[in-house]
Design an enzyme around this catalytic site. Structure first.
Site, PDB file in Angstrom:
ATOM      1  N   GLY A   1      -5.433   2.581  -7.526  1.00 53.40           N
ATOM      2  CA  GLY A   1      -6.047   3.736  -6.859  1.00 53.40           C
ATOM      3  C   GLY A   1      -6.563   3.389  -5.474  1.00 53.40           C
ATOM      4  O   GLY A   1      -6.594   2.230  -5.077  1.00 53.40           O
ATOM      5  N   ASP A   2      -6.921   4.401  -4.748  1.00 54.47           N
ATOM      6  CA  ASP A   2      -7.602   4.257  -3.457  1.00 54.47           C
ATOM      7  C   ASP A   2      -8.223   5.634  -3.196  1.00 54.47           C
ATOM      8  O   ASP A   2      -8.419   6.413  -4.147  1.00 54.47           O
ATOM      9  CB  ASP A   2      -6.604   3.856  -2.355  1.00 54.47           C
ATOM     10  CG  ASP A   2      -7.292   3.469  -1.034  1.00 54.47           C
ATOM     11  OD1 ASP A   2      -7.886   2.390  -0.962  1.00 54.47           O
ATOM     12  OD2 ASP A   2      -7.245   4.261  -0.071  1.00 54.47           O
TER      13      ASP A   2
ATOM     14  N   LYS B   1       0.865  -1.185   0.000  1.00 55.22           N
ATOM     15  CA  LYS B   1       0.000   0.000   0.000  1.00 55.22           C
ATOM     16  C   LYS B   1       0.895   1.226   0.000  1.00 55.22           C
ATOM     17  O   LYS B   1       2.041   1.159   0.446  1.00 55.22           O
ATOM     18  CB  LYS B   1      -0.873   0.012   1.254  1.00 55.22           C
ATOM     19  CG  LYS B   1      -2.092   0.904   1.150  1.00 55.22           C
ATOM     20  CD  LYS B   1      -3.264   0.226   0.453  1.00 55.22           C
ATOM     21  CE  LYS B   1      -4.384   1.183   0.162  1.00 55.22           C
ATOM     22  NZ  LYS B   1      -5.582   0.501  -0.342  1.00 55.22           N
TER      23      LYS B   1
HETATM   24  P1  NDP Z   1     -12.914   7.764  -2.908  1.00 54.91           P
HETATM   25  O1  NDP Z   1     -11.896   8.773  -2.655  1.00 54.91           O
HETATM   26  O2  NDP Z   1     -13.423   7.546  -4.278  1.00 54.91           O
HETATM   27  O3  NDP Z   1     -14.183   8.023  -1.977  1.00 54.91           O
HETATM   28  C1  NDP Z   1     -14.117   8.114  -0.583  1.00 54.91           C
HETATM   29  C2  NDP Z   1     -15.463   8.588  -0.106  1.00 54.91           C
HETATM   30  O4  NDP Z   1     -15.550   8.485   1.318  1.00 54.91           O
HETATM   31  C3  NDP Z   1     -15.724  10.041  -0.449  1.00 54.91           C
HETATM   32  O5  NDP Z   1     -17.082  10.207  -0.702  1.00 54.91           O
HETATM   33  C4  NDP Z   1     -15.310  10.752   0.849  1.00 54.91           C
HETATM   34  O6  NDP Z   1     -15.882  12.023   1.030  1.00 54.91           O
HETATM   35  C5  NDP Z   1     -15.857   9.781   1.846  1.00 54.91           C
HETATM   36  N1  NDP Z   1     -15.262   9.957   3.154  1.00 54.91           N
HETATM   37  C6  NDP Z   1     -13.955  10.051   3.469  1.00 54.91           C
HETATM   38  N2  NDP Z   1     -13.806  10.220   4.785  1.00 54.91           N
HETATM   39  C7  NDP Z   1     -15.046  10.247   5.305  1.00 54.91           C
HETATM   40  C8  NDP Z   1     -15.564  10.379   6.603  1.00 54.91           C
HETATM   41  N3  NDP Z   1     -14.759  10.552   7.650  1.00 54.91           N
HETATM   42  N4  NDP Z   1     -16.907  10.342   6.766  1.00 54.91           N
HETATM   43  C9  NDP Z   1     -17.711  10.178   5.717  1.00 54.91           C
HETATM   44  N5  NDP Z   1     -17.293  10.052   4.454  1.00 54.91           N
HETATM   45  C10 NDP Z   1     -15.976  10.083   4.257  1.00 54.91           C
HETATM   46  O7  NDP Z   1     -12.347   6.400  -2.298  1.00 54.91           O
HETATM   47  P2  NDP Z   1     -12.783   4.900  -2.606  1.00 54.91           P
HETATM   48  O8  NDP Z   1     -14.246   4.840  -2.824  1.00 54.91           O
HETATM   49  O9  NDP Z   1     -11.864   4.365  -3.628  1.00 54.91           O
HETATM   50  O10 NDP Z   1     -12.410   4.185  -1.235  1.00 54.91           O
HETATM   51  C11 NDP Z   1     -13.309   4.081  -0.143  1.00 54.91           C
HETATM   52  C12 NDP Z   1     -12.844   2.984   0.790  1.00 54.91           C
HETATM   53  O11 NDP Z   1     -12.794   1.742   0.089  1.00 54.91           O
HETATM   54  C13 NDP Z   1     -11.450   3.176   1.398  1.00 54.91           C
HETATM   55  O12 NDP Z   1     -11.440   2.591   2.684  1.00 54.91           O
HETATM   56  C14 NDP Z   1     -10.582   2.348   0.462  1.00 54.91           C
HETATM   57  O13 NDP Z   1      -9.386   1.939   1.098  1.00 54.91           O
HETATM   58  C15 NDP Z   1     -11.496   1.181   0.207  1.00 54.91           C
HETATM   59  N6  NDP Z   1     -11.201   0.406  -0.995  1.00 54.91           N
HETATM   60  C16 NDP Z   1     -11.187   0.983  -2.238  1.00 54.91           C
HETATM   61  C17 NDP Z   1     -10.942   0.211  -3.347  1.00 54.91           C
HETATM   62  C18 NDP Z   1     -11.029   0.761  -4.735  1.00 54.91           C
HETATM   63  O14 NDP Z   1     -10.961  -0.028  -5.677  1.00 54.91           O
HETATM   64  N7  NDP Z   1     -11.218   2.046  -4.917  1.00 54.91           N
HETATM   65  C19 NDP Z   1     -10.604  -1.217  -3.231  1.00 54.91           C
HETATM   66  C20 NDP Z   1     -10.731  -1.741  -1.893  1.00 54.91           C
HETATM   67  C21 NDP Z   1     -10.978  -0.935  -0.827  1.00 54.91           C
HETATM   68  P3  NDP Z   1     -15.041  13.355   0.745  1.00 54.91           P
HETATM   69  O15 NDP Z   1     -15.212  13.588  -0.722  1.00 54.91           O
HETATM   70  O16 NDP Z   1     -15.700  14.354   1.601  1.00 54.91           O
HETATM   71  O17 NDP Z   1     -13.619  13.098   1.152  1.00 54.91           O
END
Ligand code: NDP
Length: 444
Positions: A165-166, A126
């Protein structure tokens, strides 16, 4: 003191100020106790756990870049190459102000088991930076990505370490990172996944994590004589994972009534209009708050508390530790029966244990969100073969992988008389393969 307790104490002592890493190690070691106890003498002699909790390598570096005012900015960059027993390091890059070594170590550690569960040959890693892409111009994001990759490119490669990505790293960032890798290394290779479709990306990769969450949810429900059709669901977050989990859930007949971002949550009792969310989040990079101005009958609440909205199924897809014990109790009190994690470790340990103790079906992120990395591995295969599979082919493979993961975690839990404890099931099933490979490869 048991072997797992000893190793946990050692982790806390040797890695001070890394609470997220401690939490991830504790959750894994506690649930592995049954397996470890049965092989204690051998594992102690080989220091299996001591080796497992120590990353093979952590690269940490300076990322200088010039902002639109001509000022030089400096961020921290990292790559944690945690375990390569079963394949090249694989795991996302996170760009978010909260990023630090503890968070990346927790994510890298979880990634080892997740990647193992996919059945594909990928090790755990990571990386990321405390850079915040929010509010930056495209030029600033590009300048940052180029500087980040100039350094990272020395340590990664298609057969060595393949980031994806993440949070904060989507198609735009991956494009800039790939371009810079190609320029400085002179190699056109599958060194990153989540690429655009015109330069080696895989169909379905964008949707994969969210779709995978719902595919495994579907298996869980079917195995418990339930169906997703007609269920009310709350999905947290409104990023990549959240949007595509919501999309697949809706396609299968569920009603998604709430989503959020880090500022607040929207509630739409008629069912969220996902086209509006996609336009706000994927195109305009706006705040979720604006949804309520656009869709009659919906409301916006500033701050936390999305868990107070009654639902049958809760899919936390935002970030780590977003749901604590108090939230878990409110969810259960309102009739929620199923929680499947789309994000990594969104549920605190106390909240997780509450679900397990109160017959709420719960699948942890390392199993439920593995569809993303699995499809990244499918992208790697296509790149190596110089081929592109059709949307249907990738989606079918993803679906099969998620069904397979459900069977593995369910079978591992049953094997240790812990039916429906998918936390234990996922950790054990992921652990066994990695440990076999570590033992076979000697002391490395
Ligand atoms: P993105 O950046 O696309 O989206 C993250 C989302 O979560 C945004 O809407 C963000 O809002 C919101 N968010 C962040 N912090 C908070 C908080 N404290 N309270 C409420 N909402 C919050 O990320 P992903 O969708 O890619 O990732 C989301 C999760 O999934 C992470 O834990 C990641 O590690 C995990 N993941 C992702 C994968 C992927 O393929 N993308 C694969 C496996 C796991 P804001 O815009 O306000 O920051």
């Amino acid at each position: 003191m048991s072997y797992t307790e000893e190793v946990y104490e050692r982790v806390v002592a040797q890695n001070p100020n890394e609470p997220e890493f401690h939490q991830a190690v504790k959750e894994v070691l506690d649930s592995l106790a049954v397996v470890i106890d049965a092989n204690e003498e051998e594992y102690r002699r080989l220091s299996i756990l001591e080796r497992l909790v120590e990353p093979e390598r952590i690269i940490s570096f300076r990322v200088p870049w010039v902002d639109d005012n001509g000022k030089v900015q400096v961020n921290k960059g990292y790559r944690v190459q945690f375990n390569s027993a079963i394949g090249p390091y694989k795991g996302g890059l996170r760009f978010h102000p909260s990023v630090n070594q503890s968070i990346l170590k927790f994510l890298g550690f979880e990634q080892i088991f997740k990647n193992s569960l996919t059945g594909l040959p990928i090790g755990g890693g990571k990386g990321g930076s405390n850079f915040d892409p929010k509010g930056k111009s495209d030029r600033e994001v590009m300048a940052f990505c180029q500087s980040f990759m100039t350094e990272l490119s020395k340590y990664i490669g298609a057969d060595q370490d393949v980031p994806a990505g993440d949070i904060g790293v989507g198609g735009r960032e991956i494009g800039y990172l790939f371009g810079q890798y190609k320029k400085v290394r002179g190699l056109y290779e599958g060194v990153l996944t989540g690429k655009g479709l015109t330069f080696g990306g895989s169909l379905i990769r964008t949707q994969a994590t969210g779709y995978g969450v719902v595919y495994i949810l579907n298996e869980l429900l079917a195995d418990h004589n339930m169906s997703i059709d007609g269920k009310t669901i709350v999905v947290t977050g409104s990023g990549n994972v959240a949007i595509y989990a919501a999309e697949k859930a809706m396609q299968l007949g569920a009603k998604v009534v709430a989503m959020n971002d880090s500022n607040g949550y929207i509630h739409d009792p008629n069912g969220i209009n996902l086209d509006v969310v996609k336009d706000l989040k994927e195109v305009k990079r706006a705040r979720i708050k604006e949804y309520a101005d656009l869709v009659p009958g919906s409301s916006y609440t500033e701050g936390t508390g999305i868990w107070t909205i009654p639902c049958d199924i809760y899919l936390p897809c935002a970030t780590q530790n977003e749901l604590d014990l108090e939230g878990a109790k409110i969810l259960a009190g309102n009739g929620c029966k199923v929680v499947v994690e789309g994000a990594n470790m969104p549920t605190t340990l106390e909240a997780t244990n509450y679900f397990l103790d109160n017959n709420i079906l719960f699948i942890p992120g390392k199993a439920a969100n593995a569809g993303g990395v699995a499809t990244s591995a499918l992208e790697m295969s296509q790149n190596s073969m110089r081929l592109s599979w059709s949307e249907q082919e990738v989606d079918e493979r993803l679906h099969r992988i998620m069904v397979d993961i459900y069977q593995k975690i369910s079978e591992a839990a049953k094997r240790y008389d812990m039916k429906d404890n998918f936390v234990i099931g996922a950790n054990i099933a992921g652990f066994e393969k990695v440990v076999d490979a570590m033992k076979a490869q000697g002391i490395v």
